[in-house]
Design a protein around this motif. Structure first.
Motif, mmCIF file in Angstrom:
data_model
loop_
_atom_site.group_PDB
_atom_site.id
_atom_site.type_symbol
_atom_site.label_atom_id
_atom_site.label_comp_id
_atom_site.label_asym_id
_atom_site.label_seq_id
_atom_site.Cartn_x
_atom_site.Cartn_y
_atom_site.Cartn_z
ATOM 1 N N PHE A 1 0.820 -1.194 0.000
ATOM 2 C CA PHE A 1 0.000 0.000 0.000
ATOM 3 C C PHE A 1 0.868 1.265 0.000
ATOM 4 N N ALA B 1 2.302 1.720 -3.414
ATOM 5 C CA ALA B 1 1.283 2.176 -4.374
ATOM 6 C C ALA B 1 0.905 3.635 -4.127
ATOM 7 N N TYR B 2 0.769 4.020 -2.856
ATOM 8 C CA TYR B 2 0.439 5.403 -2.535
ATOM 9 C C TYR B 2 1.556 6.358 -2.989
ATOM 10 N N PHE C 1 -4.404 5.812 -5.948
ATOM 11 C CA PHE C 1 -4.528 5.061 -4.690
ATOM 12 C C PHE C 1 -5.771 5.526 -3.916
#
Length: 306
Positions: free
Chosen positions: A242, A245-246, A253
């Protein structure tokens, strides 16, 4: 004619006399020739024999081995446990002259009555000796006891002209009044042994169950520990993904997390929601959100991508 009758009568008397003077001794018998109750001759060999007719009589006795069943008697061994004994004997007439003098005209019946008394006395004497117990009588040592009974009975029976060949104990039981107590004691012993076996079995079962429960507990603890470790590693990897991806595309996202929130909130019958019109939750449902920049729910403002 009268002379002829006399001759016929004489011939008949002679024939009857000759017939009365002859007797047969069987190979299974012994015979005594008696004259006025006195013994005049002994015939032991089989075949024809002669006696004086009308004066002498013949008495025959069985020369085979005979059997005698004694009466049931009670004996008390040295351990004071009364026993009911039933025996039998094998005997034969060894001295027919002495036998006749001992029993007289009573014959075999009188001899067996006296022999039965001798056997009962010897059974009581041998089985009631100081070193003889009920366990000895009921064990294989009873063979020696029967031999002692036979030898002593043989010595006593010689005065009757008899030879005791063998003595056997047919049955050796407890009296009827003691059987129930003995059976109750045996049942109590068997029940006690059964209870001990059941207790030992339950104890072993408890040990097996305790070992199995401990093994299950240890296995579950190890499985939970491994599962928590794997779950922690997976959460760490998920958070890492995460975060990556952020950092790569913050707007995408935020859009992706909003779609997940919509999916969880609008599943099943949960389709009614109460909130203010300017709530950030439905930013991505607004048409102007697609035309210009806006804030994503629970995220910083970023340019929208076409």
């Amino acid at each position: 004619m009268q002379k002829l009758n006399i001759i016929l009568i004489v011939i008949a008397v002679i024939f009857v006399g000759i017939w009365s003077s002859v007797f047969v001794v069987d190979e299974r018998e012994k015979a005594l020739v008696l004259q006025f109750g006195q013994i005049k001759a002994v015939k032991e060999d089989p075949g024809l024999a002669f006696k004086i007719p009308f004066i002498q009589d013949v008495v025959k006795y069985d020369d085979r081995i005979l059997s005698l069943d004694t009466e049931t008697i009670e004996v008390t061994p040295s351990d004071d446990r009364r026993l009911v004994v039933d025996a039998f004997a094998r005997y034969r007439i060894a001295d027919v002259v002495q036998f006749r003098q001992a029993v007289g005209v009573g014959g075999i019946r009188a001899a067996e009555d006296r022999l039965s008394s001798v056997l009962n006395a010897q059974i009581r004497e041998v089985l009631g000796a100081d070193q003889v117990t009920s366990d000895t009588i009921l064990s294989e040592d009873r063979r020696q006891l029967m031999t002692r009974i036979r030898d002593q009975a043989r010595n006593s029976a010689r005065g009757l002209g008899l030879d005791v060949v063998d003595v056997r104990l047919k049955q050796t039981n407890l009296p009827a009044q003691n059987l129930e107590a003995t059976f109750a004691r045996m049942r109590a012993e068997r029940e006690r042994e059964a209870a001990d076996e059941i207790a030992r079995g339950n104890e072993a079962a408890q040990r097996v169950r305790a070992l199995a429960d401990r093994t299950v507990t240890e296995t579950l603890s190890e499985a939970d520990r491994d599962a928590n470790i794997i779950r922690g590693e997976a959460d760490a990897r998920r958070n890492q993904v995460f975060a990556e991806a952020y950092g790569a595309d913050q707007e995408f996202f935020a859009f992706y997390r909003s779609l997940q929130a919509y999916e969880k909130a609008l599943t099943g019958d949960n389709s009614t929601m109460v909130m203010t019109p300017d709530s950030e939750f439905f930013d991505y449902f607004k048409s102007e959100r697609l035309a210009g920049p806006a804030r994503a729910p629970r995220a910083q403002t970023a340019p929208a991508s076409n």
